[in-house]
Write an enzyme that holds these catalytic residues in place. Structure first.
Site: not given
Ligand code: ZN
Length: 390
Positions: A67, A72-74, A103, A134, A199, A285
């Protein structure tokens, strides 16, 4: 002016095949000769000589899943991971990276991803990316997956498209087939990989959708490339089964829990099962978030992926005594073949000068990317513009 000619003396070369001690001449970012005798070169050529002192020289590692813009940001806006700086790749011996969105394919987009890849390329790394993320329909820059792959240089496929995951768009078989056919046709038109990097979540449907896609369509198996297949032990078994049908599978070097296998454990199992040696890859990742959810999808803990996890998996296998020439393809040449990067993943005359030197403790002691030293004598030489180099 820095030299465009580099002579690396006394390197124990793994191409990945073990060639023995050789002298490697690099000119203008390419390996031009690998010889047993030291080549006679005119002093006027201003060759920069580096003595590897018998240490192991291997191809730069390929990280096929990072990435690069930060993922992130979840757990809300404050949990967005910052972009991955140049030195995080080179310090780990990674010289080629494929960036992607996960995501968060809403506040992050293909435009910023392509630009981040170009920025890394401008600083000497080799960076590609995928369009999409995603979700369905995949985010793109030109309005279609085909357009992005055909018209935008760094875009070589689509992903990471999420399946069997509570964060996915719950794509149907027809939706997956449409995306895969767009990637495949664009790959043919552009000479690029044209794959769908998938994914895999923890969901019990596992690889069911991919098996259905293989059964019901004419799309070649190599187009379907599932990743994170080591996150559940049963999922890894399903993925190994898929290899028998011609798919490439990718294991992630994330910290393993009791349900899954670590990258190193996955490789050992894969070798034990005597599966096709050219069909497994490992990625980091890096820059992605590593959330742990409970059964209700509630977040239990949060961490983020680091590029160095890839190198640590390689080091773990070496420390256990596995031969370097046997495990190296999982970290470089297999990804180069899948991603159609003809000048990457091997040390050979005419290919890119992406090289890593490992010391006796298996630490990355030198890294050359596109003919330029980024790490030498265990010291980081290059950082990107806004990195704190202290
Ligand atoms: Zn993934």
């Amino acid at each position: 002016m820095t030299s465009q000619l580099h002579l690396i003396l006394n390197a124990d070369v793994y191409s990945p095949a073990h060639l023995g001690v050789r002298h490697v001449l690099v000119a203008a970012a390419k390996v031009v000769s690998i010889t047993e005798q030291v080549p006679a070169l005119d002093a006027a050529l201003n060759v920069a000589v580096f003595d590897a002192e018998g240490k192991r020289l291997l191809p730069g590692l390929i990280d096929g899943h990072a990435h690069i813009t930060g993922g992130g940001g979840e757990t809300g806006p404050a949990s967005r991971v910052p972009p991955v700086p140049l030195s995080q790749f080179t310090a780990a011996g990674v010289t080629t990276v494929v960036g992607l969105l996960g995501t968060d394919d809403l506040t992050r987009n293909t435009e910023t991803l392509v630009t981040q890849a170009r920025g890394l390329n401008a600083q000497g790394l080799t960076a590609y990316c995928y369009c999409g993320g995603y979700h369905v329909p995949p985010v793109t820059l030109t309005g279609s997956v085909r357009g992005d792959i055909v018209f935008i240089d760094p875009v070589i496929g689509v992903g990471e498209l999420a399946i069997s995951d509570h964060r996915s768009s719950q794509p149907t078989l027809n939706e997956l087939l449409r995306i895969a056919s767009d990637a495949h046709v664009a790959g043919l038109m552009s000479g690029k990989a044209g794959i769908v990097h998938l994914h895999m979540g923890d969901g019990k449907r596992g690889l069911q959708l991919v098996r259905a896609a293989l059964e019901e369509s004419e799309i070649p198996p190599r187009v379907f490339n599932p990743t994170h297949v080591n996150r559940q032990r049963w999922l890894f078994d399903e993925a190994c089964e898929l290899v028998q049908h011609g798919c490439y599978i990718d294991v992630t070097a994330f910290p393993a829990d009791a349900q899954g296998w670590s990258a190193a454990e996955s490789i050992k199992l894969y070798l034990q099962r005597e599966l096709p040696a050219d069909k497994l890859t490992v990625s980091s990742d890096g820059g992605g978030c590593l959330p742990t959810f409970d059964a209700n999808g509630e977040l239990l803990a949060m961490d983020f992926g680091r590029t160095s996890a890839l190198t640590e998996a390689l080091q773990e296998l070496l420390a256990e005594g596995l031969p370097l020439e046997q495990i190296l393809p999982f970290f470089c040449s297999n990804a180069a073949r899948l991603l159609k990067l003809e000048c990457k993943g091997q040390i050979a005359e005419g290919l890119d000068a992406d090289l890593v030197i490992l010391d006796a403790q298996h630490a990355v002691s030198a890294v050359m990317a596109m003919g330029e030293w980024h790490v030498r004598d265990n010291k980081q030489l290059r950082y990107d513009l806004f990195e704190d180099s202290r």
